[in-house]
Design a protein around this motif. Structure first.
Motif, PDB file in Angstrom:
ATOM      1  N   VAL A 159      38.223  -5.598  31.875  1.00  0.00           N
ATOM      2  CA  VAL A 159      37.111  -6.356  32.452  1.00  0.00           C
ATOM      3  C   VAL A 159      36.295  -7.024  31.345  1.00  0.00           C
ATOM      4  O   VAL A 159      35.835  -8.162  31.476  1.00  0.00           O
ATOM      5  N   GLU A 161      37.467  -7.946  28.572  1.00  0.00           N
ATOM      6  CA  GLU A 161      38.383  -8.828  27.845  1.00  0.00           C
ATOM      7  C   GLU A 161      38.511  -8.427  26.383  1.00  0.00           C
ATOM      8  O   GLU A 161      38.648  -9.272  25.496  1.00  0.00           O
ATOM      9  N   ARG A 230      29.698 -16.415  34.544  1.00  0.00           N
ATOM     10  CA  ARG A 230      30.298 -17.313  35.534  1.00  0.00           C
ATOM     11  C   ARG A 230      31.042 -16.517  36.603  1.00  0.00           C
ATOM     12  O   ARG A 230      31.024 -16.880  37.792  1.00  0.00           O
ATOM     13  N   LYS A 231      31.687 -15.430  36.204  1.00  0.00           N
ATOM     14  CA  LYS A 231      32.374 -14.586  37.187  1.00  0.00           C
ATOM     15  C   LYS A 231      31.379 -13.936  38.146  1.00  0.00           C
ATOM     16  O   LYS A 231      31.629 -13.834  39.347  1.00  0.00           O
ATOM     17  N   VAL A 232      30.243 -13.497  37.614  1.00  0.00           N
ATOM     18  CA  VAL A 232      29.210 -12.910  38.471  1.00  0.00           C
ATOM     19  C   VAL A 232      28.690 -13.959  39.444  1.00  0.00           C
ATOM     20  O   VAL A 232      28.519 -13.694  40.647  1.00  0.00           O
ATOM     21  N   ARG A 233      28.449 -15.149  38.948  1.00  0.00           N
ATOM     22  CA  ARG A 233      27.919 -16.223  39.796  1.00  0.00           C
ATOM     23  C   ARG A 233      28.893 -16.579  40.915  1.00  0.00           C
ATOM     24  O   ARG A 233      28.472 -16.911  42.040  1.00  0.00           O
ATOM     25  N   ARG A 234      30.199 -16.507  40.613  1.00  0.00           N
ATOM     26  CA  ARG A 234      31.204 -16.832  41.638  1.00  0.00           C
ATOM     27  C   ARG A 234      31.500 -15.654  42.559  1.00  0.00           C
ATOM     28  O   ARG A 234      32.285 -15.782  43.505  1.00  0.00           O
ATOM     29  N   GLY A 235      30.882 -14.496  42.280  1.00  0.00           N
ATOM     30  CA  GLY A 235      31.098 -13.325  43.116  1.00  0.00           C
ATOM     31  C   GLY A 235      32.386 -12.584  42.814  1.00  0.00           C
ATOM     32  O   GLY A 235      32.805 -11.711  43.598  1.00  0.00           O
ATOM     33  N   GLU A 236      33.000 -12.864  41.667  1.00  0.00           N
ATOM     34  CA  GLU A 236      34.249 -12.196  41.313  1.00  0.00           C
ATOM     35  C   GLU A 236      34.007 -10.779  40.805  1.00  0.00           C
ATOM     36  O   GLU A 236      34.855  -9.898  40.980  1.00  0.00           O
ATOM     37  N   VAL A 237      32.882 -10.552  40.165  1.00  0.00           N
ATOM     38  CA  VAL A 237      32.480  -9.209  39.739  1.00  0.00           C
ATOM     39  C   VAL A 237      31.005  -9.034  40.061  1.00  0.00           C
ATOM     40  O   VAL A 237      30.247 -10.015  40.067  1.00  0.00           O
TER      41      VAL A 237
END
Length: 400
Positions: A159, A161, A230-237
């Motif tokens: 997660v 990376e 960006r992942k948080v903003r897209r709801g991925e994490v």
């Protein structure tokens, strides 16, 4: 060597402040290595991969800039000032290899005198180290190693990376000890989405399975502009949960304390023996003087704070043209100095001396004592266990 008249964009007031410092005042050097093999998704440090830099910069041009800035710093500061601590950070300093880091320390010695017993630290990525690497560093005069472990759970590293395997950090720690390093730090990150209590417990067990005398542990922070944000903003994490972070911190503190490591700063624990605590980091929290060398590095000398241009190519070009690579500066007011002293000193186990506060601030600090957030020890306000979880709020309340 750049002469005293050459620097631009540092004010005459700033330059005058450099020469008025007591030569006995501690001085630290931070050297920023901006290179990374890959970019971790959560990181917002000033770092660059080879693909991002292209042909605009190289380790060679960066090193030329570093040598010039070291010479400039030595010329501007009092000639009697010795360097008490050196810290090489990044980025990934270990990408320079043992010879490269030995050469970097040699460049420091070409410009400055190191104080007897100076602390010399480098950060290292476990994947870019080896027994030979640590042996060369020890031979060169490094005294501390800080390894980025982050977690012992493979899915947590994924997660984040991070490219190293969990076991490599522990192997690297043993290699450093075998090379003769007495002072060894492992870094942990807690609160990563998908991390369980059991994952963190296993990470702590792994850290304590090797002979470390220092542990740093930081809550995962979602920094604007990072891939993770960006992942948080897209709801991925999901965003890290504050209550989970608090519980994880309490677990860390309890487990590390039981193993004999005590907190000396909110996010740092060390064995109670000489030089286990990182003196360079303590200098930051005491607002001592340090000069940051390298692209994007920040400095503070006698109430002057400035920061370098961020891109390695721009940084090196400025120095090649006889100019300090200053990206900006500020002269700290007495109020600024006081605010920062309260913010930083309160994070330390030694606490905030009551004599540093005015009457109104002491009254507000006493309210925090009644609330169980502070205790008074040897004339200083010290955060309680609960107070450490709410440290930022305690600072705001005292200064309000």
């Amino acid at each position: 060597m750049v002469n005293r008249q050459a620097p631009e964009r540092l004010s005459e007031q700033a330059l005058a402040a450099f020469g008025s410092v007591d030569g006995a005042r501690p001085l630290g050097l931070y050297l920023h290595v901006p290179f990374c093999a890959t970019r971790c998704g959560y990181c917002d440090f000033n770092t660059y991969t080879a693909g991002e830099l292209g042909s605009s910069s190289s380790p060679q041009s960066w090193m030329e800039g570093v040598r010039r800035e070291l010479d400039t710093a030595a010329a501007l500061l009092s000639p009697t000032r010795e360097v008490s601590t050196v810290f090489v950070g990044g980025g990934t300093p270990s990408l320079l290899g043992g010879e490269g880091l030995a050469g970097l320390l040699g460049a420091v010695r070409d410009s400055f005198d190191l104080a007897p017993g100076a602390e010399v630290t480098t950060e290292s990525n476990p994947e870019s180290t080896s027994p030979e690497f640590f042996g060369r560093l020890r031979e060169a005069g490094f005294t501390r190693i800080s390894l980025g472990m982050q977690s012992a759970a493979p899915h947590v590293l994924s997660v984040l990376e991070r490219t190293h395997t969990p076991g490599r950090a522990l192997q690297a720690a043993r290699e450093a000890v075998d090379a003769g390093f007495e002072h060894l730090n492992l870094d942990l990150i807690y609160g990563t989405p998908g991390e369980s209590d059991a994952d963190l417990a296993a990470s702590i067990d792994a850290v304590l399975s090797v002979p470390v005398d220092h542990v740093s542990a930081y809550a995962l922070i979602v920094e604007d502009g990072t891939a993770f944000a960006r992942k948080v903003r897209r709801g991925e994490v999901p965003m890290p949960d504050d209550d989970v972070l608090a519980a994880r911190y309490e677990m860390l503190d309890a487990r590390l304390s039981a193993a004999g490591l005590t907190w000396y700063e909110v996010s740092n624990w060390a064995l109670p023996q000489p030089d286990s605590a990182c003196r360079h980091n303590e200098a930051y929290w005491r607002s001592d003087d340090w000069w940051g060398i390298g692209p994007g590095a920040h400095s503070h000398v006698n109430g002057v704070r400035w920061w370098n241009q961020k891109h390695p190519a721009t940084y090196s070009a400025s120095l090649a043209e006889g100019r300090l690579p200053v990206g900006g500066q500020e002269m700290l007011s007495a109020e600024d100095v006081h605010t920062e002293a309260v913010m930083l000193r309160l994070r330390m186990r030694d606490g905030l001396p009551a004599a540093m506060l005015d009457d109104a601030e002491r009254a507000r600090a006493d309210v925090a004592v009644v609330a169980g957030l502070l205790v008074v020890e040897s004339g200083a306000y010290v955060l309680t266990d609960r107070g450490r979880l709410l440290a930022d709020g305690v600072v705001r309340d005292i200064l309000d």
